[in-house]
Design an enzyme around this catalytic site. Structure first.
Site, PDB file in Angstrom:
ATOM      1  N   THR A  92       0.784  -1.243   0.036  1.00  0.00           N
ATOM      2  CA  THR A  92      -0.226   0.014  -0.081  1.00  0.00           C
ATOM      3  C   THR A  92       0.847   1.345  -0.211  1.00  0.00           C
ATOM      4  O   THR A  92       1.910   1.411   0.973  1.00  0.00           O
ATOM      5  CB  THR A  92      -0.878  -0.072   1.214  1.00  0.00           C
ATOM      6  N   LYS A 168       7.856   6.207  -4.485  1.00  0.00           N
ATOM      7  CA  LYS A 168       6.627   6.127  -4.801  1.00  0.00           C
ATOM      8  C   LYS A 168       5.651   7.477  -4.866  1.00  0.00           C
ATOM      9  O   LYS A 168       4.891   8.019  -5.431  1.00  0.00           O
ATOM     10  CB  LYS A 168       5.724   4.744  -4.129  1.00  0.00           C
TER      11      LYS A 168
END
Length: 271
Positions: A92, A168
């Site tokens: 996640t 990310k």
């Protein structure tokens, strides 16, 4: 045995790739809908997050939000049920602080943690080519890499724990800014008398081409793509703004492009 928590849009193709590679898989399915989607998959279904960790060499967490990661990893007993020496993989996208908090609790149970947020979609996982930005200790990443390679390529070891999340977040900030820049480009094109759809299609054949542009073209307009990606980009941008605020980091030229993205998402008639 590999445990999976979060067998939804992204997690389900991971389950299939893992099972197809010969791994035994046990996967959390709390709702009736989730159970139905997994009934035909070659995986053992469990009803509690902690059960996904029992006897597992690695557990993959692929839930939607940072808050859900904390709930699953810190409040469910998952880490306590995992064998000493097992690895918890956080797919996640979220705050590096969360990865560090999970790792601190994991250390008390002898469980190693890596953060490995993904870049791509379910079709990339199904094809075994999702990009993984991995943060963690060298030996831990080396140990879990064969599992990650089941569905990830490239598997990029970026640095220590938390580095995967930081990369990310920057990646998604640039992606969001590119959509914002395309909003500016469409406005400029309109002032030059160009049709938006024809302009966007033409740009895909030139040096302005990008993944953001390809997504915009698939959705027919910048506004359409901005709204389609609002849910996942919005939560990630909230995280990167919070992290940047903690460090007094400067968005620089990215800031006006992100503002343009916000304008593209806003309903017509709002300021």
């Amino acid at each position: 045995m590999i445990g999976v928590v979060g067998a939804g849009r992204m997690g389900l193709p991971m389950v299939r790739r893992l099972a197809g590679a010969g791994h035994e898989v046990q996967v959390l399915a709390r709702s009736a809908e989730s159970r139905r989607s997994l009934e035909r998959e070659p995986a053992r279904i469990v009803s509690e997050a902690a059960q996904a960790g029992a006897g597992a060499a690695a557990v993959l967490v692929c839930v939607h939000t940072d808050e859900q990661v904390r709930e699953v990893c810190l409040d469910s007993g998952l880490l306590a049920t995992m064998p000493a020496g097992a690895t918890l993989v956080l797919h996640t996208t979220g705050s590096p602080d969360t990865a560090e908090a999970v790792a601190a609790q994991g250390e008390r149970h002898g469980v190693e943690v890596v953060d490995a947020p993904v870049s791509g979609g379910p079709h990339d996982i199904a094809a075994g080519r999702i990009t993984l930005f991995v943060g963690g200790a060298d030996d831990t990443v080396a140990r879990v890499r064969p599992v990650l390679r089941t569905y990830g390529d490239p598997v990029l070891h970026i640095g220590p724990l938390g580095a995967g999340q930081r990369v990310k977040l920057v990646n998604n900030t640039v992606f969001a800014a590119q959509i914002g820049l395309l909003a500016h480009a469409v406005r400029l094109g309109g002032e030059l008398g160009l049709d938006e759809s024809l302009l966007l299609d033409a740009l895909t054949h030139g040096s302005a081409s990008s993944r953001a542009l390809a997504g915009v073209v698939r959705h027919g307009s910048v506004t359409g793509f901005a709204r389609a990606t609002r849910e996942f980009l919005g939560k990630d941008l909230d995280v990167v703004r919070a992290v940047a605020g903690q460090l007094s980091a400067d968005f620089g030229a990215l800031a006006p492009a992100l503002d343009a993205l916000s304008d593209a998402v806003a309903p017509a008639g709002t300021g």
